[in-house]
Scaffold this motif. Structure first.
Motif, PDB file in Angstrom:
ATOM      1  N   ASN A   1      43.048  15.313 -58.227  1.00 38.75           N
ATOM      2  CA  ASN A   1      42.809  16.650 -57.657  1.00 38.75           C
ATOM      3  C   ASN A   1      44.132  17.312 -57.290  1.00 38.75           C
TER       4      ASN A   1
ATOM      5  N   ASN B   1      43.757  12.767 -51.652  1.00 42.95           N
ATOM      6  CA  ASN B   1      42.940  13.973 -51.451  1.00 42.95           C
ATOM      7  C   ASN B   1      42.926  14.461 -50.013  1.00 42.95           C
TER       8      ASN B   1
ATOM      9  N   HIS C   1      44.714  16.717 -48.870  1.00 42.65           N
ATOM     10  CA  HIS C   1      44.911  18.169 -48.890  1.00 42.65           C
ATOM     11  C   HIS C   1      43.600  18.920 -49.055  1.00 42.65           C
ATOM     12  N   LEU C   2      42.526  18.220 -49.345  1.00 39.94           N
ATOM     13  CA  LEU C   2      41.223  18.876 -49.539  1.00 39.94           C
ATOM     14  C   LEU C   2      40.315  18.734 -48.327  1.00 39.94           C
ATOM     15  N   GLN C   3      40.813  18.196 -47.232  1.00 38.46           N
ATOM     16  CA  GLN C   3      39.956  17.819 -46.110  1.00 38.46           C
ATOM     17  C   GLN C   3      40.132  18.680 -44.864  1.00 38.46           C
TER      18      GLN C   3
ATOM     19  N   ASP D   1      39.420  23.863 -50.586  1.00 38.67           N
ATOM     20  CA  ASP D   1      39.083  22.441 -50.673  1.00 38.67           C
ATOM     21  C   ASP D   1      38.856  21.968 -52.100  1.00 38.67           C
ATOM     22  N   ASP D   2      39.313  22.756 -53.084  1.00 39.17           N
ATOM     23  CA  ASP D   2      39.123  22.343 -54.471  1.00 39.17           C
ATOM     24  C   ASP D   2      40.398  22.447 -55.292  1.00 39.17           C
ATOM     25  N   ALA D   3      41.524  22.765 -54.652  1.00 32.30           N
ATOM     26  CA  ALA D   3      42.800  22.886 -55.361  1.00 32.30           C
ATOM     27  C   ALA D   3      43.924  22.741 -54.347  1.00 32.30           C
ATOM     28  N   LEU D   4      45.130  22.645 -54.862  1.00 29.86           N
ATOM     29  CA  LEU D   4      46.291  22.453 -53.995  1.00 29.86           C
ATOM     30  C   LEU D   4      46.880  23.810 -53.648  1.00 29.86           C
TER      31      LEU D   4
ATOM     32  N   ASN E   1      45.251  24.755 -47.811  1.00 28.15           N
ATOM     33  CA  ASN E   1      44.829  23.371 -47.548  1.00 28.15           C
ATOM     34  C   ASN E   1      44.965  22.990 -46.081  1.00 28.15           C
TER      35      ASN E   1
END
Length: 838
Positions: free
Chosen positions: A390, A548, A550-552, A557-560, A565
């Motif tokens: 991700n 992951n 960076h998605l939390q 929540d689906d990309a950098l 993020n």
């Protein structure tokens, strides 16, 4: 054909016009012992030595590991294989010189070759085989000398050892004549490989056109200031002025010409090179690692750029030139040498003409290009894959976006409020803006210095000072300067508060002089459970993305994303717990002789009673603050006992102060935040107060429990002054026949400030006032109270304090104003804990 024409045109621009007789151009026969023997005397009847000679130096310096630009998204590009252009120029000029019967140019590498460029770093730090590959690449330029610069000391020590050993295998000496490795320091093997003044390999001799040229390299000791503690471990740099006199004498005995390469930071290169050239006899040429300042008028400067300037040292006349060519250029130096003849065979430099040669149009050397392309392909095979599943970028990422992402990772991986890095911790590669997915290559190429992550507590006063360097020298998240005011996560800075800050080890050790070590309190190196050793910041970022994390946290929540993020900490609660204990002791001793049963004197200071009084005040606060909400809780406990003497001179103890007060206030701050903090925008608030006591006084048979509710607004006129107005209802619950009363109230709070320092320590002041007008048109109850305190720091959390408190009360039943005022001097102990919700 076009390639050949281009090469010849480029070479002719920089090839000096030699004017030598044929005999002087012939090289002397090779001699394996040439470094240890005196030059042979000319045979009887031989012609005198020539009076002039020309020599070309080709200087490669400060390549900084950028042997080629690496972009794994594009693959190897011929136009970016910089070192192959260096090699092509050297080989082509050597061939042209040989064809013209001219001496071969002297090739020197002044150092700073392997770092921080990603390809040099990759090859120098992986293993012995890659170090050998790097040495083979460097050896495509026909040099026999490689000066050690601060970049070589920046890589891990074993990497430097492997690199030096690999260069030796290519017949290239690594020089650092003033380097010492104390016994048991852990770096002895390095000094065994590097040419130092302690052995016979302190210099290297070239032979050109019948001349012997001795070359050595020294480093300025202040280069160590640019290294972190781990990189300085086990090495010392002796003052070159102590090492060179004896070394230069040895070089003169073995050679006709003495060249000293000098590595120094840009801030000290001018002064340092001049001192070497003017104070050490026998040096013919000094070559510096940095550009010379062409505007400096203490020396004799040519009207050229700083790379093409020549400084003549006072006294000796020794010329000083720069070798700061970088990855895309080299320096071609035309030396005009002169000697007086047979009776005085010392050669000296009459003129030195350096020219910067731009290699951007030079065709590549095929052999070197092939080696570089193979290394780039290997690099991309190891580091060019995406980090995890991700790592796709939400949008193209510029360098500034990448920096913000890294700083946010530093902050949120460690639970800190602020993250700071020196701007030079990043290098902008050819891959920006980054697209597609984030790779290890992106991270290693942009953050080459392998810094560790350090956590510390820093005072607001220090952060206010450091914020002045934001933008030019420092970059940070969580700290901003808005209209000249410094904010931490959107909140005004409190100078006396300690903030949790994440920095790299370079800054924590005083790098670039932003912090003094004592200013970073409770300093620790980040050492998470997932790492065997304290990880580099590169590895912290890789772990963060690979798992992951960076998605939390943030809205994306689906990309950098560098911002999406991560949450806005101004919208999260900052919890602050504070406590203080203030105590004071008063003693009054009075003796008034008795005459006829009455006091003998009637002076007022002799008609009071002797007393001993102990005052104790304790305060505890718990506050939560965010962009839109504020919640303040305050508990204040005051108690005092006094020993007095009655008419019979008997000691009695009386309670002179007994007060417990708790307040809780909620403020909605969203309106003011939406209006960019304009002071005329109010914050609606609701507040509850409770006042009670430990025990009632003898004059009252009920226990006081006073409840008060307030509804109103507050105005933040400026930080830290808050003005409040509102309506209130009050009820003394336990008072017989008491009924609730209604009224209005107003007040202000001036939070603790530090207006000035005294004797090097801050003087702090805080103040609060409250006024209530209740039971309007009936009892007309007026109540006012104020508390004002001055703190003078003794050390750490202990203060001398001076406090003035006043309480005023009046109603129409009594009709007179009742007052209680006190002025006390005491000692205060305070503590504070803060926690930013993330």
């Amino acid at each position: 054909m076009t390639r050949a024409v281009l090469i010849v045109a480029l070479l002719l621009v920089t090839l000096p016009a030699y004017a030598q007789d044929d005999e002087a151009d012939q090289p002397i026969p090779p001699d394996d012992s040439v470094e240890d023997t005196e030059p042979a005397e000319p045979a009887v009847g031989a012609e005198p030595a020539p009076t002039t000679q020309r020599l070309t130096l080709l200087l490669d310096g400060n390549v900084d590991g950028y042997f080629a630009d690496v972009d794994c998204r594009q693959g190897p590009q011929e136009q970016s294989l910089w070192w192959s252009r260096h090699a092509a120029y050297h080989k082509s000029l050597g061939e042209l010189s040989a064809a013209s019967g001219l001496p071969e140019p002297v090739a020197l590498n002044t150092g700073n070759s392997v770092f921080p460029g990603v390809l040099g770093r990759y090859l120098a730090t992986r293993d012995v085989d890659e170090a050998r590959r790097l040495a083979e690449i460097i050896a495509q330029v026909p040099t026999k000398v490689h000066g050690a610069g601060n970049r070589e000391f920046t890589i891990p020590r074993q990497g430097f050892v492997n690199f030096a050993e690999a260069l030796q295998g290519q017949g290239i000496d690594v020089q650092a004549a003033n380097l010492e490795c104390p016994a048991f320091g852990g770096s002895e093997v390095l000094c065994d490989l590097v040419q130092t003044a302690d052995d016979d390999r302190a210099f290297r001799i070239y032979e050109r056109g019948g001349l012997r040229i001795a070359v050595t390299t020294v480093l300025s000791p202040d280069l160590l200031d640019r290294l972190i503690q781990e990189q300085r471990q086990g090495i010392e740099l002796i003052d070159p002025l102590e090492v060179l006199p004896d070394l230069v004498e040895r070089m003169r005995e073995a050679a006709d010409l003495v060249i000293v390469q000098f590595q120094a930071p840009s801030r000290s290169v001018m002064q340092g090179s001049r001192e070497l050239a003017s104070r050490v006899e026998g040096i013919d040429l000094v070559i510096t690692s940095q550009s010379l300042d062409s505007t400096d008028d203490d020396g004799e400067l040519s009207p050229l750029s700083s790379l093409e300037s020549v400084i003549r040292a006072s006294g000796t006349g020794t010329p000083v030139i720069s070798a700061d060519g970088g990855p895309a250029a080299l320096i071609n130096v035309d030396l005009n040498l002169v000697t007086a003849g047979r009776d005085d065979d010392r050669w000296t430099v009459r003129t030195a003409i350096p020219r910067r040669v731009d290699l951007s149009e030079m065709p590549i050397d095929p052999r070197t290009g092939k080696l570089l392309q193979e290394s780039i392909e290997d690099f991309c095979d190891h580091w060019g894959e995406a980090i995890g599943d991700n790592a796709n970028l939400a949008e193209p990422m510029e360098l500034e976006d990448f920096q913000r992402f890294v700083l946010n990772v530093m902050r949120f991986s460690t639970g800190q409020e602020v993250a700071l890095l020196n701007r030079r911790a990043f290098r902008k590669g050819p891959g920006f803006p980054l697209t597609g997915e984030l790779t290890r290559a992106d991270i290693y190429a942009t953050m080459p210095f392998e810094n560790r992550l350090v956590l510390a507590e820093v005072s607001g006063a220090v952060l206010q000072r450091v914020a002045g360097s934001l933008g030019e020298h420092l970059i940070g998240v969580g700290i901003d300067v808005v209209d000249g005011a410094v904010t931490i996560n959107g909140r005004s800075v409190r100078p006396d508060r300690m903030y949790r800050v994440a920095v790299n080890d370079f800054l924590s050790q005083g790098g670039d002089r932003h912090f003094r070590p004592a200013e970073l309190q409770n300093r620790t190196t980040f050492y998470p459970d997932w790492s065997v050793d304290p990880p580099t910041i590169d590895d912290v970022v890789i772990e963060f993305v690979a798992n992951n994390r960076h998605l939390q946290r943030g809205p994306v929540d689906d990309a950098l994303s560098p911002v999406g993020n991560f949450p806005d900490l101004h919208r999260k609660f900052l919890w602050t717990l504070t406590g203080s204990l203030n105590s004071s002791y008063n003693q009054v001793a009075v003796h008034n002789p008795v005459l006829d049963g009455q006091p003998g004197y009637d002076q007022s200071r002799l008609t009071v009673q002797s007393t001993d009084q102990i005052n104790i005040e304790s305060r505890f606060t718990a506050n939560a603050d965010s962009r839109s909400h504020g919640w303040n809780n305050d508990l204040n406990v005051q108690f005092a006992r006094a020993r007095v003497h009655d008419d019979d001179d008997e000691a009695l103890f009386e309670t002179t102060k007994d007060h417990i007060r708790f307040r809780s206030r909620y403020r909605y701050q969203g309106w003011r935040a939406a209006a960019q903090g304009r002071r005329y925008v109010p914050d609606p608030m609701v507040e509850g107060q409770v006042e009670t006591e430990f025990q009632p006084p003898p004059t009252r048979d009920w226990h006081r429990l006073d409840l008060r509710g307030i509804l109103g607004v507050s105005f933040q006129l400026f930080d830290p002054l808050e003005l409040r107005v509102g309506a209130n209802v009050r009820h003394e619950v336990n008072r017989p026949d008491a009924l609730p009363t209604w009224g209005v109230n107003a007040g202000f709070t001036l939070a603790r400030i530090s207006p000035f320092d005294l004797l090097g320590r801050p003087v702090r002041f805080e103040s609060e006032l409250e006024y209530f007008y209740n039971d309007i048109a009936l009892q007309n109850i007026h109540e006012g109270r104020t508390s004002n305190r001055i703190f003078f720091a003794v050390f750490e959390q202990f203060f001398f304090t001076t406090t003035f408190n006043a309480f005023l009360y009046r109603d129409d039943v009594v009709g007179e104003l009742g007052t209680n005022t006190e002025l006390t001097v005491g000692v205060n102990y305070s503590w504070e804990l803060s926690r930013q919700t993330q």
